[in-house]
Design a protein around this motif. Structure first.
Motif, short mmCIF file in Angstrom:
data_model
loop_
_atom_site.label_atom_id
_atom_site.label_comp_id
_atom_site.label_asym_id
_atom_site.label_seq_id
_atom_site.Cartn_x
_atom_site.Cartn_y
_atom_site.Cartn_z
N MET A 1 -19.60 -27.34 16.42
CA MET A 1 -19.52 -26.42 17.53
C MET A 1 -18.05 -26.03 17.73
N SER A 2 -17.78 -24.76 17.93
CA SER A 2 -16.41 -24.30 18.11
C SER A 2 -16.05 -24.24 19.60
N PHE A 3 -14.77 -24.24 19.88
CA PHE A 3 -14.26 -24.20 21.24
C PHE A 3 -14.40 -22.79 21.80
N ASP A 4 -14.88 -22.69 23.03
CA ASP A 4 -15.04 -21.42 23.71
C ASP A 4 -14.09 -21.39 24.92
N PRO A 5 -12.94 -20.70 24.80
CA PRO A 5 -11.99 -20.69 25.91
C PRO A 5 -12.54 -20.04 27.18
N MET A 6 -13.42 -19.07 27.04
CA MET A 6 -14.02 -18.44 28.22
C MET A 6 -14.85 -19.47 29.00
N ALA A 7 -15.62 -20.26 28.29
CA ALA A 7 -16.43 -21.30 28.92
C ALA A 7 -15.53 -22.36 29.58
N ALA A 8 -14.41 -22.68 28.94
CA ALA A 8 -13.47 -23.65 29.51
C ALA A 8 -12.91 -23.16 30.83
N VAL A 9 -12.61 -21.88 30.93
CA VAL A 9 -12.09 -21.32 32.18
C VAL A 9 -13.17 -21.29 33.25
N VAL A 10 -14.40 -21.01 32.87
CA VAL A 10 -15.51 -21.09 33.84
C VAL A 10 -15.64 -22.53 34.35
N ASP A 11 -15.53 -23.50 33.45
CA ASP A 11 -15.57 -24.91 33.86
C ASP A 11 -14.43 -25.22 34.83
N TRP A 12 -13.23 -24.67 34.53
CA TRP A 12 -12.07 -24.87 35.40
C TRP A 12 -12.35 -24.33 36.80
N LEU A 13 -12.86 -23.09 36.88
CA LEU A 13 -13.14 -22.49 38.19
C LEU A 13 -14.25 -23.24 38.91
N ASP A 14 -15.26 -23.67 38.20
CA ASP A 14 -16.33 -24.45 38.83
C ASP A 14 -15.78 -25.75 39.43
N ALA A 15 -14.91 -26.44 38.67
CA ALA A 15 -14.31 -27.68 39.17
C ALA A 15 -13.41 -27.40 40.37
N TYR A 16 -12.65 -26.33 40.31
CA TYR A 16 -11.78 -25.93 41.41
C TYR A 16 -12.61 -25.62 42.66
N ARG A 17 -13.63 -24.83 42.50
CA ARG A 17 -14.48 -24.45 43.65
C ARG A 17 -15.18 -25.64 44.27
N SER A 18 -15.52 -26.64 43.46
CA SER A 18 -16.21 -27.82 44.00
C SER A 18 -15.25 -28.91 44.45
N GLY A 19 -13.94 -28.71 44.23
CA GLY A 19 -12.95 -29.70 44.66
C GLY A 19 -12.91 -30.94 43.80
#
Length: 108
Positions: A1-19
């Motif tokens: 499986m290859s790295f998806d930087p767009m998905a990583a940023v979505v994960d970042w924003l999800d973690a940020y939004r949830s604190g």
């Protein structure tokens, strides 16, 4: 499986939004740098400084909704709402798929 930087940023924003501090920190390399122009220019380097920065951001400047997500020259750019204003963050990733450089500030 290859790295998806767009998905990583979505994960970042999800973690940020949830604190979720630990999830956010887990996305950064140990030698990551953030250049933040939100409320005054500051540069954050290294694991302990990242922790202190994110503890303060989560407390004082929580993220709200996603406005835009797109590829950028060297990574990914995201625009999101924070305190009713748009903030843009640009991310660059290392070979392991961790954030090694981020800039952020008010979106023009």
């Amino acid at each position: 499986m290859s790295f998806d930087p767009m998905a990583a940023v979505v994960d970042w924003l999800d973690a940020y939004r949830s604190g979720d501090l630990e999830s956010i920190l887990g996305l950064y390399s140990d030698i990551a740098t953030i250049e933040c122009g939100c409320g005054g220019a500051t540069t954050i380097n290294g694991r302990e400084a990242l922790r202190a920065y994110w503890e303060q951001r989560l407390r004082d400047a929580p993220a709200a909704s996603l406005n835009d997500l797109q590829p950028a020259r060297d990574g990914v750019a995201v625009t999101y709402v924070c305190h009713g204003s748009n903030v843009r963050a640009d991310f660059e990733f290392d070979a392991a798929g961790q954030i090694f450089f981020q800039t952020c500030g008010p979106s023009n």
